[in-house]
Motif scaffolding. Sequence first.
Motif, PDB file in Angstrom:
ATOM      1  N   ASN A 684      21.688  19.710  17.326  1.00 29.11           N
ATOM      2  CA  ASN A 684      22.757  19.033  17.122  1.00 29.11           C
ATOM      3  C   ASN A 684      23.343  18.767  18.215  1.00 29.11           C
ATOM      4  O   ASN A 684      24.051  17.758  18.629  1.00 29.11           O
ATOM      5  N   TYR A 685      23.570  19.758  19.220  1.00 28.51           N
ATOM      6  CA  TYR A 685      24.102  19.642  20.495  1.00 28.51           C
ATOM      7  C   TYR A 685      23.422  18.840  21.532  1.00 28.51           C
ATOM      8  O   TYR A 685      24.072  18.173  22.249  1.00 28.51           O
ATOM      9  N   MET A 686      22.040  19.102  21.716  1.00 26.14           N
ATOM     10  CA  MET A 686      21.529  18.556  23.138  1.00 26.14           C
ATOM     11  C   MET A 686      21.089  17.084  22.877  1.00 26.14           C
ATOM     12  O   MET A 686      21.230  16.379  23.583  1.00 26.14           O
ATOM     13  N   GLU A 687      21.033  16.788  21.406  1.00 30.04           N
ATOM     14  CA  GLU A 687      20.520  15.286  21.087  1.00 30.04           C
ATOM     15  C   GLU A 687      21.462  14.160  21.790  1.00 30.04           C
ATOM     16  O   GLU A 687      21.091  13.655  22.530  1.00 30.04           O
ATOM     17  N   PRO A 688      22.743  14.402  21.279  1.00 32.74           N
ATOM     18  CA  PRO A 688      23.662  13.401  21.971  1.00 32.74           C
ATOM     19  C   PRO A 688      24.066  13.706  23.590  1.00 32.74           C
ATOM     20  O   PRO A 688      24.352  12.569  24.039  1.00 32.74           O
ATOM     21  N   SER A 689      23.655  14.869  23.766  1.00 36.44           N
ATOM     22  CA  SER A 689      24.017  15.304  25.347  1.00 36.44           C
ATOM     23  C   SER A 689      23.008  14.331  26.336  1.00 36.44           C
ATOM     24  O   SER A 689      23.345  14.264  27.346  1.00 36.44           O
ATOM     25  N   VAL A 690      21.724  14.502  25.568  1.00 38.18           N
ATOM     26  CA  VAL A 690      20.729  13.991  26.609  1.00 38.18           C
ATOM     27  C   VAL A 690      20.255  12.538  26.353  1.00 38.18           C
ATOM     28  O   VAL A 690      19.221  12.216  27.029  1.00 38.18           O
ATOM     29  N   LYS A 691      20.813  12.044  25.324  1.00 35.68           N
ATOM     30  CA  LYS A 691      20.307  10.793  24.987  1.00 35.68           C
ATOM     31  C   LYS A 691      20.155   9.655  26.010  1.00 35.68           C
ATOM     32  O   LYS A 691      19.513   8.898  26.076  1.00 35.68           O
ATOM     33  N   ASP A 692      21.213   9.746  27.061  1.00 37.75           N
ATOM     34  CA  ASP A 692      20.988   8.769  28.197  1.00 37.75           C
ATOM     35  C   ASP A 692      20.429   9.153  29.329  1.00 37.75           C
ATOM     36  O   ASP A 692      20.314   8.481  30.533  1.00 37.75           O
ATOM     37  N   TRP A 693      19.792  10.326  29.170  1.00 38.24           N
ATOM     38  CA  TRP A 693      19.158  10.871  30.512  1.00 38.24           C
ATOM     39  C   TRP A 693      17.849  10.431  30.451  1.00 38.24           C
ATOM     40  O   TRP A 693      17.185  10.152  29.484  1.00 38.24           O
ATOM     41  N   LYS A 694      17.074  10.237  31.570  1.00 39.43           N
ATOM     42  CA  LYS A 694      15.728   9.841  31.840  1.00 39.43           C
ATOM     43  C   LYS A 694      14.912  11.105  31.315  1.00 39.43           C
ATOM     44  O   LYS A 694      15.116  12.266  31.375  1.00 39.43           O
ATOM     45  N   VAL A 695      13.966  10.419  30.406  1.00 42.81           N
ATOM     46  CA  VAL A 695      12.812  11.291  29.977  1.00 42.81           C
ATOM     47  C   VAL A 695      12.032  11.976  30.931  1.00 42.81           C
ATOM     48  O   VAL A 695      11.272  11.311  31.668  1.00 42.81           O
ATOM     49  N   GLU A 696      12.091  13.222  31.244  1.00 40.14           N
ATOM     50  CA  GLU A 696      11.193  14.113  32.337  1.00 40.14           C
ATOM     51  C   GLU A 696      10.368  14.908  31.428  1.00 40.14           C
ATOM     52  O   GLU A 696      10.588  15.450  30.401  1.00 40.14           O
ATOM     53  N   LYS A 697       9.063  15.049  32.031  1.00 36.28           N
ATOM     54  CA  LYS A 697       8.179  15.873  31.394  1.00 36.28           C
ATOM     55  C   LYS A 697       8.017  17.413  32.230  1.00 36.28           C
ATOM     56  O   LYS A 697       8.406  17.174  33.432  1.00 36.28           O
ATOM     57  N   PHE A 698       7.440  18.311  31.625  1.00 36.30           N
ATOM     58  CA  PHE A 698       7.341  19.596  32.413  1.00 36.30           C
ATOM     59  C   PHE A 698       6.034  19.247  33.263  1.00 36.30           C
ATOM     60  O   PHE A 698       5.128  18.577  32.790  1.00 36.30           O
ATOM     61  N   ALA A 699       5.953  20.224  34.259  1.00 38.34           N
ATOM     62  CA  ALA A 699       4.840  20.292  35.190  1.00 38.34           C
ATOM     63  C   ALA A 699       3.499  20.658  34.250  1.00 38.34           C
ATOM     64  O   ALA A 699       3.817  21.432  33.392  1.00 38.34           O
ATOM     65  N   SER A 700       2.293  19.969  34.478  1.00 37.51           N
ATOM     66  CA  SER A 700       1.047  20.611  34.004  1.00 37.51           C
ATOM     67  C   SER A 700       0.785  21.933  33.995  1.00 37.51           C
ATOM     68  O   SER A 700       0.955  22.362  35.320  1.00 37.51           O
ATOM     69  N   PRO A 701       0.250  22.547  33.124  1.00 40.77           N
ATOM     70  CA  PRO A 701      -0.165  23.891  33.053  1.00 40.77           C
ATOM     71  C   PRO A 701      -1.462  24.167  33.975  1.00 40.77           C
ATOM     72  O   PRO A 701      -2.158  23.132  33.843  1.00 40.77           O
ATOM     73  N   GLN A 702      -1.568  25.226  34.292  1.00 38.85           N
ATOM     74  CA  GLN A 702      -2.907  25.623  34.802  1.00 38.85           C
ATOM     75  C   GLN A 702      -3.990  26.055  33.903  1.00 38.85           C
ATOM     76  O   GLN A 702      -3.749  26.845  32.833  1.00 38.85           O
ATOM     77  N   ASP A 703      -5.094  25.184  33.708  1.00 37.00           N
ATOM     78  CA  ASP A 703      -6.336  25.282  32.974  1.00 37.00           C
ATOM     79  C   ASP A 703      -6.657  26.789  32.923  1.00 37.00           C
ATOM     80  O   ASP A 703      -6.833  27.230  31.763  1.00 37.00           O
ATOM     81  N   LYS A 704      -6.704  27.460  33.797  1.00 38.23           N
ATOM     82  CA  LYS A 704      -7.082  28.969  33.867  1.00 38.23           C
ATOM     83  C   LYS A 704      -6.338  29.922  33.065  1.00 38.23           C
ATOM     84  O   LYS A 704      -6.553  30.789  32.467  1.00 38.23           O
ATOM     85  N   LEU A 705      -4.806  29.668  33.217  1.00 35.85           N
ATOM     86  CA  LEU A 705      -3.844  30.434  32.630  1.00 35.85           C
ATOM     87  C   LEU A 705      -3.910  30.050  31.123  1.00 35.85           C
ATOM     88  O   LEU A 705      -3.313  30.819  30.446  1.00 35.85           O
ATOM     89  N   ILE A 706      -4.196  28.894  30.775  1.00 34.53           N
ATOM     90  CA  ILE A 706      -4.240  28.780  29.334  1.00 34.53           C
ATOM     91  C   ILE A 706      -5.627  29.282  28.442  1.00 34.53           C
ATOM     92  O   ILE A 706      -5.442  29.906  27.768  1.00 34.53           O
ATOM     93  N   TYR A 707      -6.778  28.942  29.171  1.00 39.20           N
ATOM     94  CA  TYR A 707      -7.955  29.230  28.783  1.00 39.20           C
ATOM     95  C   TYR A 707      -8.461  30.572  29.226  1.00 39.20           C
ATOM     96  O   TYR A 707      -9.518  31.342  28.884  1.00 39.20           O
ATOM     97  N   GLY A 708      -8.248  31.124  30.443  1.00 36.62           N
ATOM     98  CA  GLY A 708      -8.708  32.122  31.076  1.00 36.62           C
ATOM     99  C   GLY A 708      -9.916  31.849  31.685  1.00 36.62           C
ATOM    100  O   GLY A 708     -10.378  30.743  32.006  1.00 36.62           O
TER     101      GLY A 708
END
Length: 803
Positions: A684-708
């Motif tokens: 309820n706090y973050m939704e109105p706070s970020v509504k006008d912000w650019k949508v950014e994505k997190f960096a892609s994870p490393q395959d090895k750290l996900i699956y070993g």
Amino acid sequence: MSSPTRPGGPSGASGPRTLSAFVAFLLFAGLGGLLTAGVVMPAVAAVGQVTEASSRLFDELPADLGNETMSDQSVLLDRNGDVLARFYMWNRIVVPMAEIAPIMGKAVVAVEDRRFFEHGGVDPEGLARAAVNNLSGGDTQGASTLTQQYVKNVLVEHSRIQQDEESYEEATERTMGRKLREAKLAIAVEKSRSKKDILEGYLNIAQFGVGVWGVEAASQYFFGHSAKDLSISEAALLAGVTNSPSTFDPERNPEASQERRDFVLRKMQGQGIITEDERAEATALDVEDMLEVHETSSGCEAAGNSAYFCQYVRDVILDDPVFGETRADRSRLLLQGGLTIKTTIDPAMQKNAYKALTDAIPVDDSSGISNAISTVEPGTGEILAMAQNTKFGKPTKKHPRNTEVNYNTDQNYGGSSGFQVGSTFKAFVLTAWLQAGKSLMDPINGSRGQHFPPSVWTYDGCTNWRPGSVYSPNNVEGTGGRMTVLQATKMSVNTAFVNMASQLNMCDIADTAASMGVHLATGPNEYGDPFNFNPSMVLGSNTIAPLTMAAAFATYAANGTHCTPVAILSVTDRNGEELPVPQADCKEVLDPKVAATVNYALNKVTDAGATGAAARLPNRPVAGKTGTANEDMAAWFVGYVPQASTAVWVGHSEGSIPMMRVTINGQYYHLVYGGKMAAPIWQNYMEPSVKDWKVEKFASPQDKLIYGERVQVPWVLGLSEQDARARLESAGFRVQVGDPGLSDQYPRKGEVAWQSTTGTERPGAQVTIRVSAGPVTQQGGDDKGDDDKGRNRGDNGNNGDQD
């Protein structure tokens, strides 16, 4: 700061004989009527004797006024430049002459010293007039010029700043010595400063009402606008106050103030400063109608819902040596130094934070439960919001929940002793897990009823803590059983994370958390550790401040870079010079690949059905971790988007009180979990706070750290379905059982006749098996069954589903 020289100090240069004669006259007429006709010096010879003695006395008086710097209020601004609060010892705003309406200076000169631009610091004509008046029995007149009044105010100001009672008494006593000193200092000031500078100094230092010094503060207080906009009537009103600030204070004594104002206006007309029409127009205004009083309080109460952030900034200044060698020095700088302090707080986010908190739990809610929000910008450490659902101030009978304790911060910054963070601490265990080369798809035992003896813990001597009894955690959130680390994270399974910690070095977990700024809100423990070592720390038993948690999780959003939280963008002194401010000291503490993989895992926490699902934002990636302390004593959600990290805490501020079977804001809760209470507040706090912000994505994870590392898929052909499933799952693979099929190679019913993968595969991948329904030849032909040639050793390892 140098001190104005006191009487009896170094001798001044001898003045001419005419100056000595003036001193004798000053003794005679300038002491406010203390000398009367009965002690009039009867002869010229006698006057000559007094003159000679006075000349010697006068020459011995100091001629250096010393430091003329006056106390000036400091102002606290939000990041947009709007005022949050002011700090001062005396309510004064020092401004240059260019920011004061010219009519103000003219009004003061007209009523206080009409010959100001003609004399040299003392006015013989005024003294003669005063002497005649005093000796004839008229009203007492001291004949002090504006320059002499300025000198007196400087001496009084300095004595108060230095808290020097002796200097204050000397500056205010009604004695011959004081008058002589002021006269000589006034002459010295006139030689070194222009009339404009002296008048500017007087307009800034003089008292213009009860508790108000300087025309700028007075104009803002009484009229609600700057001194540069003063009208004729307003200027005359203020000019009349200085004669007796308490008697002529327009708020307290409007009638006396109006009479005094009209007297000033007549003086101004008589000296040709204003016309008769202007005087009539100004006189027609009623003083009470002119006033628009704006209270100018000193301190953080004026900051409204930003009061706790204001207090945090104040405590940062008082605590940091960058603002002065001692705490007393730093306090003087804040209260008297005329600082302009621009802070990091975002007013829109601050407003949204307070609304989300109080919408969930009103200020005076009968539950007595509090909540708090801290938001930190990843990569800079700037505090964007800091709020809680209480009113700032001391508790009263009417408002017993008022408090000056800041629930968001450490104890040494006006905060509490912190709150147990619950399962939010699991994020640091997960980070250490990945840093150890392990993966999200590694299998882990999350079943209930596990017991961990002291022998399972490794701590390599990094602490004096020693494990004691057997640790037997319970699963509060999640179900349990064998699962992957990713599944354990999504469902916040306690026993799974304790199992993970038992496979790691506890010192590595502690070092990981500490590198991200995690520490007890009360400071290092008795062993000097940043937090308390024990198995339960894995599940969040340490008491930590929300601001600390927000900054720690911001490290993930900033791809492994941790920044110390900062509240101040800039500080300038009264001269506009920038002062050094505390720095965020940003540095990379995590491998960016590890940070990206943690983001991947914590993003899954907000999936539908996961513990943090209530924190999801529309069309924007969110990562975070829920937390619930033992017996529901605290509920948390610490979550982030790439541009902001926010910690939400809910609990009892008074101590460790369970939140069970409680009604909050009219709604009954059997138990209060982080996912039930804190996560919705976060959303309820973050939704109105970020509504006008650019949508950014997190960096892609490393395959090895996900699956070993890819591992060999066990050969399970010919085994029973039960044995095949156990062997595959123990190797870290998920098993799916397909429909039975006919096989001549594995003709016994129930034995595994086919598996989808037999080569190498990533742990956690799905392997499908099928059991035999009997031989093909017994079913009437060899071409109707499944062709198992080339299939029972299927090497296409990508056939299975992936998490």
